[in-house]
Design a protein around this motif. Structure first.
Motif, PDB file in Angstrom:
ATOM      1  N   LYS A 299       0.852  -1.184   0.000  1.00 17.91           N
ATOM      2  CA  LYS A 299       0.000   0.000   0.000  1.00 17.91           C
ATOM      3  C   LYS A 299       0.884   1.229   0.000  1.00 17.91           C
ATOM      4  CE  LYS A 299      -3.617  -1.997   2.805  1.00 17.91           C
ATOM      5  NZ  LYS A 299      -4.170  -2.074   4.152  1.00 17.91           N
ATOM      6  N   LEU A 300       0.525   2.199  -0.838  1.00 16.88           N
ATOM      7  CA  LEU A 300       1.275   3.456  -0.859  1.00 16.88           C
ATOM      8  C   LEU A 300       0.296   4.593  -0.601  1.00 16.88           C
ATOM      9  CD1 LEU A 300       3.156   2.051  -3.722  1.00 16.88           C
ATOM     10  CD2 LEU A 300       4.429   3.504  -2.174  1.00 16.88           C
ATOM     11  N   PRO A 301       0.783   5.714  -0.055  1.00 18.19           N
ATOM     12  CA  PRO A 301      -0.129   6.832   0.187  1.00 18.19           C
ATOM     13  C   PRO A 301      -0.786   7.259  -1.126  1.00 18.19           C
ATOM     14  CG  PRO A 301       2.014   7.224   1.220  1.00 18.19           C
ATOM     15  CD  PRO A 301       2.163   6.007   0.373  1.00 18.19           C
ATOM     16  N   ALA A 302      -2.119   7.449  -1.102  1.00 19.57           N
ATOM     17  CA  ALA A 302      -2.865   7.728  -2.336  1.00 19.57           C
ATOM     18  C   ALA A 302      -2.382   8.996  -3.022  1.00 19.57           C
ATOM     19  CB  ALA A 302      -4.346   7.846  -2.004  1.00 19.57           C
ATOM     20  N   GLN A 303      -1.933   9.984  -2.229  1.00 21.70           N
ATOM     21  CA  GLN A 303      -1.581  11.292  -2.803  1.00 21.70           C
ATOM     22  C   GLN A 303      -0.140  11.364  -3.300  1.00 21.70           C
ATOM     23  OE1 GLN A 303      -1.833  10.484   0.275  1.00 21.70           O
ATOM     24  NE2 GLN A 303      -0.364  11.518   1.563  1.00 21.70           N
ATOM     25  N   LEU A 304       0.591  10.278  -3.181  1.00 21.74           N
ATOM     26  CA  LEU A 304       1.995  10.276  -3.609  1.00 21.74           C
ATOM     27  C   LEU A 304       2.108  10.218  -5.138  1.00 21.74           C
ATOM     28  CD1 LEU A 304       5.083   9.895  -2.946  1.00 21.74           C
ATOM     29  CD2 LEU A 304       4.626   7.447  -2.962  1.00 21.74           C
ATOM     30  N   VAL A 305       2.857  11.160  -5.724  1.00 28.52           N
ATOM     31  CA  VAL A 305       3.079  11.149  -7.170  1.00 28.52           C
ATOM     32  C   VAL A 305       4.376  10.387  -7.441  1.00 28.52           C
ATOM     33  CG1 VAL A 305       3.510  12.584  -9.211  1.00 28.52           C
ATOM     34  CG2 VAL A 305       1.936  13.371  -7.420  1.00 28.52           C
ATOM     35  N   GLN A 306       4.273   9.337  -8.244  1.00 26.78           N
ATOM     36  CA  GLN A 306       5.453   8.493  -8.469  1.00 26.78           C
ATOM     37  C   GLN A 306       5.862   8.519  -9.930  1.00 26.78           C
ATOM     38  OE1 GLN A 306       5.135   4.614  -6.223  1.00 26.78           O
ATOM     39  NE2 GLN A 306       2.996   5.194  -6.434  1.00 26.78           N
ATOM     40  N   ILE A 422      11.412  12.656  -2.982  1.00 25.52           N
ATOM     41  CA  ILE A 422      12.333  11.534  -2.777  1.00 25.52           C
ATOM     42  C   ILE A 422      12.944  11.199  -4.132  1.00 25.52           C
ATOM     43  CG2 ILE A 422      12.533   9.084  -2.129  1.00 25.52           C
ATOM     44  CD1 ILE A 422      11.678  10.905   0.194  1.00 25.52           C
ATOM     45  N   ILE A 423      14.260  11.166  -4.182  1.00 23.23           N
ATOM     46  CA  ILE A 423      14.909  10.749  -5.430  1.00 23.23           C
ATOM     47  C   ILE A 423      15.654   9.443  -5.178  1.00 23.23           C
ATOM     48  CG2 ILE A 423      16.636  11.334  -7.174  1.00 23.23           C
ATOM     49  CD1 ILE A 423      15.931  14.253  -6.795  1.00 23.23           C
ATOM     50  N   GLN A 424      15.279   8.422  -5.926  1.00 28.99           N
ATOM     51  CA  GLN A 424      16.009   7.157  -5.837  1.00 28.99           C
ATOM     52  C   GLN A 424      16.982   7.146  -7.004  1.00 28.99           C
ATOM     53  OE1 GLN A 424      13.917   3.774  -4.350  1.00 28.99           O
ATOM     54  NE2 GLN A 424      11.977   4.795  -4.660  1.00 28.99           N
ATOM     55  N   TYR A 425      18.161   7.656  -6.721  1.00 31.91           N
ATOM     56  CA  TYR A 425      19.187   7.783  -7.766  1.00 31.91           C
ATOM     57  C   TYR A 425      19.735   6.397  -8.096  1.00 31.91           C
ATOM     58  CZ  TYR A 425      23.417   9.649 -10.002  1.00 31.91           C
ATOM     59  OH  TYR A 425      24.430   9.944 -10.876  1.00 31.91           O
ATOM     60  N   ASP A 426      19.878   5.559  -7.084  1.00 29.73           N
ATOM     61  CA  ASP A 426      20.199   4.141  -7.308  1.00 29.73           C
ATOM     62  C   ASP A 426      18.953   3.340  -6.983  1.00 29.73           C
ATOM     63  OD1 ASP A 426      22.803   4.747  -7.918  1.00 29.73           O
ATOM     64  OD2 ASP A 426      23.508   4.495  -5.863  1.00 29.73           O
ATOM     65  N   GLU A 449       6.303  13.781  -3.758  1.00 29.25           N
ATOM     66  CA  GLU A 449       6.655  13.233  -5.068  1.00 29.25           C
ATOM     67  C   GLU A 449       7.868  12.331  -4.952  1.00 29.25           C
ATOM     68  OE1 GLU A 449       6.777  15.815  -8.482  1.00 29.25           O
ATOM     69  OE2 GLU A 449       5.541  17.281  -7.427  1.00 29.25           O
ATOM     70  N   ALA A 450       7.888  11.320  -5.802  1.00 34.23           N
ATOM     71  CA  ALA A 450       9.028  10.407  -5.791  1.00 34.23           C
ATOM     72  C   ALA A 450       9.508  10.205  -7.218  1.00 34.23           C
ATOM     73  CB  ALA A 450       8.611   9.073  -5.193  1.00 34.23           C
ATOM     74  N   LEU A 451      10.820  10.192  -7.381  1.00 31.25           N
ATOM     75  CA  LEU A 451      11.405  10.036  -8.710  1.00 31.25           C
ATOM     76  C   LEU A 451      12.452   8.927  -8.675  1.00 31.25           C
ATOM     77  CD1 LEU A 451      11.658  11.171 -11.594  1.00 31.25           C
ATOM     78  CD2 LEU A 451      13.425  12.706 -10.732  1.00 31.25           C
TER      79      LEU A 451
END
Ligand SMILES: Nc1ncnc2c1ncn2[C@@H]1O[C@H](COP(=O)(O)OP(=O)(O)OP(=O)(O)O)[C@@H](O)[C@H]1O
Length: 601
Positions: A299-306, A422-426, A449-451
């Motif tokens: 489950k992920l937060p509904a408002q999170l932009v991925q 959040i940036i997942q560079y790796d 936001e997550a990238l």
């Protein structure tokens, strides 16, 4: 759970509102039976107007004395879901809790930072009940001082497993005969981090393992023990921990998974109770079945932009810097966490992000260098001195605008306020780690936001995430890129050119290479980071090995992403072995075609 690809996304504000509605329960803390002083404190001092749904489900169960297993999205308030009932029950205990009674509640957490964080929340909750004393023991701290604190007595003890076991074995004055609760916060991670054996030994010591002798029974008194397991993700290891430590647990947050029909208790559909079944075997079977089905979907937060950004290897660092610059130009006050795979890589990128200087490009400004990023930068990883770790953790937490560069040590449970990006560079590897990393934003209904950075050869990872119910859309990087001036001039319509050949990226890459080459110390940081990065890349497990294939990497391009003009030699036996293997595999796959092998230095 995230939406699947293909559906048009609803407006962001609507999603956030929907997220909030989904998040909070319609009752009050008082309705859950918590002490009025505690309720007043939650509301007036901590600003919590109403319980979250997960709290509304878990608090009554925790107060009823039953074992409990909770699976709920990141940032939904699981900490309070176990601490509030513990504090409530401890404050009403007769005779009153006293330090000489030792430890009543034990909270096990996977990292030192989470230990400090949970301790901080426990401190706030006991504010009006001064006779309840919270405390912590964890790796990196002074053992003698901890022993002294344990001797005095700690009512609610937060601990990392290794150090706790150490005290159980060697601190004779540690009183735990009154222990009533054992909480496993981030239960799956505690086991993932290699603490499995320590946890089994701890349960053995505390007599809290199913079938283990109960120390208290020998003394003629019987204290009802209650074990609570919580996480946003579960895995097979939790399944095992649940089997050895939970008896007839109430399961919360697992009922929307595909599961066999189980009877639910008086709270209706909100959680699944297995207590009413007669047959022990039947109960265990159902418990296992529910657990097994709960493993795969997250489950992920509904408002999170991925989103994800597709970047060729050699331009990765220049693209990261460009995105960060654009974020901080769009909004001066930003909090960003960047996840990397290794400690050395964190050290290198921390140096680049905090020290890289550059001239803006116009002829007049050529000699006037300024910081590429003007915000504060922090770093966090497991090889840092304990004091520095604490400073980073507290420092980043209290800043309004900053970047934290971290390994997965920051992925679990940490609640830094106002993190928007959040940036997942790796890549995180396991989908569960993806969930926890992105969970550092979009907490308690906030926007986030997550990238995720992916190389073109790694795009199959999106399918892996999707199989766990996690869907990402593509980040419009070209648009961001086109907003930057080249040679001091704002862009007008540019021809479509490849990312690597884009003048902005090329110019930034030159600056990076100059920065790295300028100092021997920086060069060494870059080389070490490169080696550790390649090593980490080879360490992907299972199915992921087919996506993150080291033999598909162009090591010269990897070096470029560390600002190195030449590929460093991968010294050390394991590297040599890996390299040989890679060469062999390349030969086997393309016997007819000659390939240039990476040069050794
Ligand atoms: N009832 C509430 N109302 C408002 N805010 C709350 C409430 N309960 C908790 N919070 C806040 O929500 C944030 C997230 O809580 P917490 O860290 O316990 O989440 P979590 O579910 O444990 O997340 P993770 O899975 O990442 O560990 C914290 O800042 C906490 O103070």
């Amino acid at each position: 759970m995230s939406k699947k690809l293909g559906k048009p996304p609803p407006p962001a504000a609507a999603v956030q509102e929907e997220g909030r509605e989904e998040l909070f329960a319609s009752c009050s803390f008082a309705d859950l039976g918590l002490h009025p002083t505690l309720c007043a404190h939650l509301q007036d001092k901590m600003g919590f107007q109403a319980p979250t749904r997960i709290q509304a489900q878990a608090i009554p169960v925790a107060m009823s004395g039953q074992h409990m297993l909770v699976k709920a999205a990141t940032g939904t308030g699981k900490t309070l879901a176990y601490l509030a009932p513990i504090v409530h029950l401890l404050q009403m205990r007769e005779p009153r809790v006293d330090r000489t009674h030792g430890t009543f509640a034990l909270v096990l957490v996977p990292t030192r930072e989470l230990c400090l964080q949970v301790y901080g929340i426990a401190q706030q909750l006991v504010h009006r009940f001064h006779w309840i004393v919270p405390g912590y023991v964890m790796g990196g701290e002074n053992r003698a001082k901890e022993k002294a604190r344990l001797r005095k007595g700690i009512s609610i003890l937060i601990a990392t497993p290794g150090r706790l076991l150490d005290h159980l074995q060697h601190t004779a004055s540690f009183v735990y005969s009154n222990l009533r609760w054992i909480v496993f916060d981030e239960a799956d991670s505690i086991l993932e981090l290699g603490f499995g054996k320590a946890v089994e030994d701890i349960l053995e010591h505390l007599g809290s393992r199913n079938g283990a002798p109960d120390q208290n029974k020998n003394k003629g008194e019987h204290i009802q023990r209650q074990n609570l397991l919580l996480s946003a993700t579960l895995n097979e290891k939790v399944n095992r921990l649940a089997k050895i430590s939970l008896k007839n647990p109430v399961m919360i947050g697992l009922d929307d998974q595909k599961k066999p029909s189980g009877k639910s208790n008086k709270l209706g559909n909100s959680h699944t109770s297995l207590l009413s079944d007669d047959e022990d075997d039947g109960i265990l079977e159902k418990q296992n079945d529910i657990l097994e089905h709960a493993v795969d979907d997250f489950k992920l937060p509904a408002q999170l932009v991925q989103r994800y950004v597709k970047v060729s290897c050699g331009s990765r660092l220049a693209v990261l810097l460009t995105i960060l610059k654009s974020l901080f130009e769009r909004q001066i006050s930003q909090k960003v966490v960047i996840f990397l795979s290794t400690c050395d890589s964190v050290d290198f990128h921390y140096t680049v992000l905090s020290q890289l200087e550059w001239s803006s490009g116009s002829q007049l400004d050529k000699d006037k260098k300024q910081k590429f990023l003007s915000c504060k930068v922090f770093r966090l990883h497991g090889n840092m001195e304990q004091d520095d770790r604490k400073k980073s953790f507290l420092g980043f937490g209290s800043e309004k605008s900053a970047i934290l560069v971290s390994t997965d040590v920051a992925a679990r449970g940490l609640d830094f306020p106002k993190v928007k990006y959040i940036i997942q560079y790796d890549s995180p590897g396991e989908a569960s780690e993806y969930v926890h990393r992105v969970g550092r934003t979009a907490r308690i209904g906030e926007k986030g936001e997550a990238l995720l950075f992916l190389q073109p050869i790694e795009l199959d990872y999106l399918k892996d995430l999707e199989s766990h119910g996690v869907s990402l859309t593509e980040y419009p990087f070209q648009k961001v890129l086109d907003s930057f001036p080249v040679n001091g001039q704002k862009p007008h319509k540019r021809k479509m050119i490849s990312l690597d050949m884009h003048p902005w990226i090329m110019s930034l890459q030159r600056s990076l290479e100059g920065f790295v080459a300028a100092e021997d110390a920086t060069k060494k940081l870059a080389r070490d980071a490169f080696c550790s990065w390649v090593r980490a890349y080879t360490a992907h497990r299972g199915e992921l090995k087919k996506i993150f294939m080291v033999k598909k990497l162009h090591l010269g391009h990897v070096a470029k992403s560390f600002g190195l003009k030449e590929q460093p030699s991968l010294v050390g036996r394991s590297h040599q072995v890996q390299l040989k293997k890679r060469k062999k595999e390349q030969k086997r796959e393309r016997p007819a075609k000659r390939r240039k092998l990476p040069s050794k230095k």
